[in-house]
Structures are given as C-alpha cells and as structure tokens.
Motif scaffolding. Structure first.
Motif, PDB file in Angstrom:
ATOM      1  N   ILE A 136       0.838  -1.202   0.000  1.00  0.00           N
ATOM      2  CA  ILE A 136       0.000   0.000   0.000  1.00  0.00           C
ATOM      3  C   ILE A 136       0.868   1.245   0.000  1.00  0.00           C
ATOM      4  N   SER A 137       1.903   1.238   0.803  1.00  0.00           N
ATOM      5  CA  SER A 137       2.789   2.396   0.904  1.00  0.00           C
ATOM      6  C   SER A 137       3.453   2.707  -0.426  1.00  0.00           C
ATOM      7  N   ARG A 138       3.788   1.681  -1.198  1.00  0.00           N
ATOM      8  CA  ARG A 138       4.439   1.890  -2.498  1.00  0.00           C
ATOM      9  C   ARG A 138       3.469   2.380  -3.568  1.00  0.00           C
ATOM     10  N   THR A 139       2.181   2.149  -3.361  1.00  0.00           N
ATOM     11  CA  THR A 139       1.198   2.389  -4.427  1.00  0.00           C
ATOM     12  C   THR A 139       0.343   3.628  -4.209  1.00  0.00           C
ATOM     13  N   LEU A 140       0.002   3.937  -2.982  1.00  0.00           N
ATOM     14  CA  LEU A 140      -1.016   4.949  -2.685  1.00  0.00           C
ATOM     15  C   LEU A 140      -0.460   6.364  -2.806  1.00  0.00           C
ATOM     16  N   PRO A 141      -1.138   7.257  -3.567  1.00  0.00           N
ATOM     17  CA  PRO A 141      -0.755   8.676  -3.558  1.00  0.00           C
ATOM     18  C   PRO A 141      -0.926   9.263  -2.153  1.00  0.00           C
ATOM     19  N   ARG A 142      -0.042  10.185  -1.776  1.00  0.00           N
ATOM     20  CA  ARG A 142      -0.017  10.674  -0.404  1.00  0.00           C
ATOM     21  C   ARG A 142      -0.682  12.033  -0.205  1.00  0.00           C
ATOM     22  N   THR A 143      -0.725  12.855  -1.240  1.00  0.00           N
ATOM     23  CA  THR A 143      -1.158  14.244  -1.028  1.00  0.00           C
ATOM     24  C   THR A 143      -2.439  14.607  -1.751  1.00  0.00           C
ATOM     25  N   THR A 144      -2.718  13.981  -2.880  1.00  0.00           N
ATOM     26  CA  THR A 144      -3.923  14.311  -3.645  1.00  0.00           C
ATOM     27  C   THR A 144      -5.123  13.574  -3.083  1.00  0.00           C
ATOM     28  N   PRO A 145      -6.339  14.079  -3.296  1.00  0.00           N
ATOM     29  CA  PRO A 145      -7.532  13.344  -2.851  1.00  0.00           C
ATOM     30  C   PRO A 145      -7.598  11.971  -3.524  1.00  0.00           C
ATOM     31  N   VAL A 146      -7.942  10.972  -2.772  1.00  0.00           N
ATOM     32  CA  VAL A 146      -8.018   9.604  -3.277  1.00  0.00           C
ATOM     33  C   VAL A 146      -9.338   8.984  -2.830  1.00  0.00           C
ATOM     34  N   ARG A 147     -10.016   8.355  -3.789  1.00  0.00           N
ATOM     35  CA  ARG A 147     -11.220   7.591  -3.500  1.00  0.00           C
ATOM     36  C   ARG A 147     -10.850   6.131  -3.644  1.00  0.00           C
ATOM     37  N   LEU A 148     -10.940   5.373  -2.530  1.00  0.00           N
ATOM     38  CA  LEU A 148     -10.488   3.983  -2.477  1.00  0.00           C
ATOM     39  C   LEU A 148     -11.674   3.039  -2.373  1.00  0.00           C
ATOM     40  N   LEU A 149     -11.615   1.935  -3.122  1.00  0.00           N
ATOM     41  CA  LEU A 149     -12.554   0.818  -2.971  1.00  0.00           C
ATOM     42  C   LEU A 149     -11.748  -0.389  -2.518  1.00  0.00           C
ATOM     43  N   GLU A 150     -12.065  -0.908  -1.343  1.00  0.00           N
ATOM     44  CA  GLU A 150     -11.394  -2.124  -0.873  1.00  0.00           C
ATOM     45  C   GLU A 150     -12.380  -3.279  -0.931  1.00  0.00           C
TER      46      GLU A 150
ATOM     47  N   LEU B 120     -21.703   0.130  -9.001  1.00  0.00           N
ATOM     48  CA  LEU B 120     -20.928   1.329  -8.689  1.00  0.00           C
ATOM     49  C   LEU B 120     -20.492   2.023  -9.969  1.00  0.00           C
ATOM     50  N   GLN B 121     -20.304   3.312  -9.878  1.00  0.00           N
ATOM     51  CA  GLN B 121     -19.801   4.095 -10.997  1.00  0.00           C
ATOM     52  C   GLN B 121     -18.267   4.023 -11.020  1.00  0.00           C
ATOM     53  N   PRO B 122     -17.663   4.288 -12.195  1.00  0.00           N
ATOM     54  CA  PRO B 122     -16.191   4.282 -12.281  1.00  0.00           C
ATOM     55  C   PRO B 122     -15.607   5.548 -11.639  1.00  0.00           C
ATOM     56  N   GLN B 123     -15.632   5.583 -10.328  1.00  0.00           N
ATOM     57  CA  GLN B 123     -15.290   6.789  -9.586  1.00  0.00           C
ATOM     58  C   GLN B 123     -14.052   6.640  -8.710  1.00  0.00           C
ATOM     59  N   PHE B 124     -13.454   5.444  -8.669  1.00  0.00           N
ATOM     60  CA  PHE B 124     -12.402   5.187  -7.699  1.00  0.00           C
ATOM     61  C   PHE B 124     -11.019   5.381  -8.321  1.00  0.00           C
ATOM     62  N   ASP B 125     -10.123   5.930  -7.524  1.00  0.00           N
ATOM     63  CA  ASP B 125      -8.737   6.112  -7.953  1.00  0.00           C
ATOM     64  C   ASP B 125      -7.909   4.855  -7.699  1.00  0.00           C
ATOM     65  N   VAL B 126      -8.285   4.108  -6.667  1.00  0.00           N
ATOM     66  CA  VAL B 126      -7.565   2.880  -6.310  1.00  0.00           C
ATOM     67  C   VAL B 126      -8.586   1.822  -5.901  1.00  0.00           C
ATOM     68  N   VAL B 127      -8.411   0.610  -6.429  1.00  0.00           N
ATOM     69  CA  VAL B 127      -9.174  -0.560  -5.982  1.00  0.00           C
ATOM     70  C   VAL B 127      -8.169  -1.563  -5.434  1.00  0.00           C
ATOM     71  N   THR B 128      -8.453  -2.108  -4.262  1.00  0.00           N
ATOM     72  CA  THR B 128      -7.545  -3.081  -3.650  1.00  0.00           C
ATOM     73  C   THR B 128      -8.264  -4.396  -3.370  1.00  0.00           C
ATOM     74  N   LEU B 129      -7.534  -5.486  -3.559  1.00  0.00           N
ATOM     75  CA  LEU B 129      -7.966  -6.824  -3.165  1.00  0.00           C
ATOM     76  C   LEU B 129      -6.796  -7.462  -2.425  1.00  0.00           C
ATOM     77  N   HIS B 130      -6.960  -7.697  -1.143  1.00  0.00           N
ATOM     78  CA  HIS B 130      -5.878  -8.254  -0.344  1.00  0.00           C
ATOM     79  C   HIS B 130      -6.227  -9.666   0.116  1.00  0.00           C
ATOM     80  N   ASN B 131      -5.399 -10.622  -0.286  1.00  0.00           N
ATOM     81  CA  ASN B 131      -5.490 -11.995   0.212  1.00  0.00           C
ATOM     82  C   ASN B 131      -6.851 -12.639  -0.039  1.00  0.00           C
ATOM     83  N   ASN B 132      -7.445 -12.389  -1.205  1.00  0.00           N
ATOM     84  CA  ASN B 132      -8.761 -12.991  -1.432  1.00  0.00           C
ATOM     85  C   ASN B 132      -9.024 -13.386  -2.887  1.00  0.00           C
TER      86      ASN B 132
END
Length: 381
Positions: free
Chosen positions: A180-194, A253-265
């Motif tokens: 996550i640390s390597r991938t996630l933008p730190r300063t800009t607004p981010v909409r995340l779907l986990e 859902l609408q295509p509104q997310f900046d990041v989608v994550t799937l962890h261990n599934n």
C-alpha cells in the motif's frame, strides 16, 4: 477360621505383590504401549495445548487473564455463560492448568506459560487467529480429504468463520502495508474501494497515509462487514469510510475510484472467472486509476500455504492460490496496462500485483506469454 483357611489366606496375601508385578510386566510388555507414550508426548499433548490456547485466545479469556487474575465467576461473566455452566467452565479451565498454560492460586486463574502470555498480547492477535484458523480449517482439510473424495462433499464459505479469517490474515500485515505504501498517492484526494475489507485494518492504514482519502470498504460476509463498520467508528473513520456487505461481482458502482484493492482474497474466486472478476474491478476505476492486489502464490513449498491451497482444492467455491505468471496474464486479459508483480521479500511467496486502467480506449490487450518476467524484481527472483 480353621487352620486350613488361615494358611490359604496367608498364602494368597503373600502372593499379591508377585501377582501385581506380573500384571505390570504384562502391561509394559504390550508392544503398543511405547508407541502410545511417544504419540502422547509428540502429538496428543501439543494438539491439546494448541486447541486450548486457540479457544482461550479467540474467546478473550487470555486477554482477561492478561489484565489480571480472574476467578471463575468473572470468567463466566465474560463468556456470558449461565449459572448452570460453571462446573463445565471450571473443567475446561482446569485442563488449561493441567497443560501448564494456566495457573490457579487462591481461587483465581492466571496465565502461566510463555506462549499463553505472548498470545494474550493485543499485538499478537493475528498469530492467535492464525492458530485458530489452522485448527478449525486446515486440520479438517487434512483429516477429511479421504472421506470427502468418497462422498463427494465440499467445503463451503459457511464452513469458514469470517471473523477468524479477518484476524488471521493480518499475519501478513507488514507485506500488505508495504505494498500500500508503495502504491497509494499521499497528497492528492483519493477515492479507495477495498474489496474483501476484513477487519478494515488496511483501509485504516491507507487513511493514515493520506488524510484526504475517502473509501468504500466491502466484504462478502455480513458479520465481517458489520465488525469492520464498528472498527471504523472506533478508529474515528466513520465519516471517511463507508462499510457495507457486498459481492464484487454484483456491486452497482460508478467508475469513480482512484484505487481498488484486493488483499489476500483472489483465491475466493474460481480460476476460470478471475479475469472476468478483475475486469469487473477495473470497471469501477476512473481512467488512469490503479488496481493493487496482494496474495501469496503457489510454488513456494511453504507447508502452511500448501495446506491452505488444499482447503480450496476441496472447496465448492473459489480455487487454488494463484501462480504469479497466470495472475499477470489474467490482469492483462482484464484490460489493465502496466501490469507488474513485485516480490516484497526475496524467497517469500507473497507478492503485490499492480495494474492501471487505461486513460483512453478499452481494448483488451493480448495476454503476454506465460512464464516471461515482467519486472526487474521478478527477473531477479
């Protein structure tokens, strides 16, 4: 008593020690006894210990005893057991004493072994969860496989306890947080779907990295999503994170997310459906958005992962753990650009996979040849 009867009684009494010695000799000579003694030491007792510790940790008994010694009434109140259950609770706790995990003094139980004290620490709850997962799910896979082959039965999602899995999956927390640390933008607004949020711990970590992040956290199992929602409220994130139960394959859902994550599934989806599932995840990304997927992969020779893979081989849903090259091909088939895999620690089976939703166009590129390295990390490994 006449003299004859007296003589017989003296003779019988004199022979008793010899009779007992002969009986003991016959018992000791039983060829099964040495094997039983070895198994008791090497298998039975460790299994009893592991089972007791898993139950004591999962029920919160270890946590209670870590705070202070507790009497029977206090532990019964914690477990919400009725007055009629006191004797059964005492019997269970006394087995813990006999195993050396607990001690009882002055009417109170307390932690005794180093293992019990370690598992009682809040920071080690993921390890306690992994122990419970091993006993409740991995052991049945090994134990029941021959029977299931005979009767055609399969494990189902209801055979798992989602709350236990949500705890145990955090044993790889360091790997996932690094990805996550390597991938996630730190300063800009981010909409995340986990997708498959579990306890919500990884959404919490992402929210801590980026104070402008908002998220939708989804889990297939309602009780897990409910617990994640409670966690978000406890962590003060309820205003930034919406939590709901849902299936990625049926989300609207609408295509509104900046990041989608799937962890261990990803292995909760059948192998033949994974490209379609990943394409579904891509449909929720804004143009230029990023998919981050983390997973342990097959081929490491790690016994715990091989048994986990065995469970899914015998399950009526999902499929085996992914092979890294096959998952890369599935990401490309789903339409992702810039697909890459990273081995986060040399020699380990855990990898992060990243792909980008194309900014323009929606053509699906042809899959790359399976087996070709895609990054310097993969080529080096």
């Amino acid at each position: 008593m006449d003299l004859l009867r007296l003589a017989r009684a003296v003779k019988d009494r004199a022979q008793e020690p010899f009779t007992e010695l002969a009986a003991m000799a016959r018992i000791v000579a039983d060829p099964r006894l040495p094997l039983l003694l070895v198994l008791n030491r090497t298998l039975f007792t460790p299994l009893y210990r592991a089972s007791f510790l898993a139950a004591a940790a999962g029920s919160g008994v270890l946590g209670c005893l870590a705070a202070r010694p507790c009497d029977l009434e206090s532990l019964a109140e914690h477990l919400e057991s009725g007055p009629d259950d006191r004797q059964r609770l005492r019997a269970w706790l006394d087995i813990g004493v006999q195993l050396g995990e607990l001690d009882r003094r002055e009417g109170c139980y307390r932690l005794r072994s180093r293992t019990a004290k370690a598992l009682a620490q809040v920071g080690n709850d993921a390890v306690a969860g992994a122990l419970e997962e091993l006993l409740r799910f991995h052991v049945p896979a090994l134990r029941d496989a021959p029977r299931m082959l005979k009767d055609g039965s399969r494990f189902e999602l209801s055979d798992q306890d989602g709350l236990v899995i949500a705890r145990s999956t955090l044993v790889v927390r360091g790997f996932v947080e690094e990805a996550i640390s390597r991938t996630l933008p730190r300063t800009t607004p981010v909409r995340l779907l986990e997708v498959g949020c579990g306890s919500g711990a990884y959404v919490r970590y992402a929210a801590g990295l980026n104070p402008r992040l908002t998220a939708l956290a989804v889990d297939l199992q309602a009780e897990v999503a409910g617990q994640a929602a409670k966690n978000m409220a406890h962590w003060g994130l309820a205003d930034r994170v919406e939590t709901r139960a849902g299936d990625l394959r049926t989300l609207d859902l609408q295509p509104q997310f900046d990041v989608v994550t799937l962890h261990n599934n990803i292995y909760y989806f059948p192998e033949e459906e994974r490209a379609e599932v990943l394409a579904r995840a891509r449909s929720f990304l804004a143009p230029g958005g990023t998919l981050l997927l983390t997973s342990s992969c097959r081929g490491s020779g790690t016994l715990g992962l091989d048994v986990l893979n065995l469970w899914f081989e015998y399950a009526g849903f999902g499929g085996p753990l992914p092979l890294a090259d096959e998952l890369l091909d599935q990401l490309r088939a789903a339409g992702f650009d810039g697909v890459r895999a990273t081995r986060l620690l040399p020699g380990q089976a855990f990898r992060s996979f990243v792909g980008t939703n194309p900014v323009t166009g929606s053509a699906v590129p042809a899959p790359a040849r399976s087996g070709s390295p895609t990054t310097a990390e993969e080529a080096a490994s």
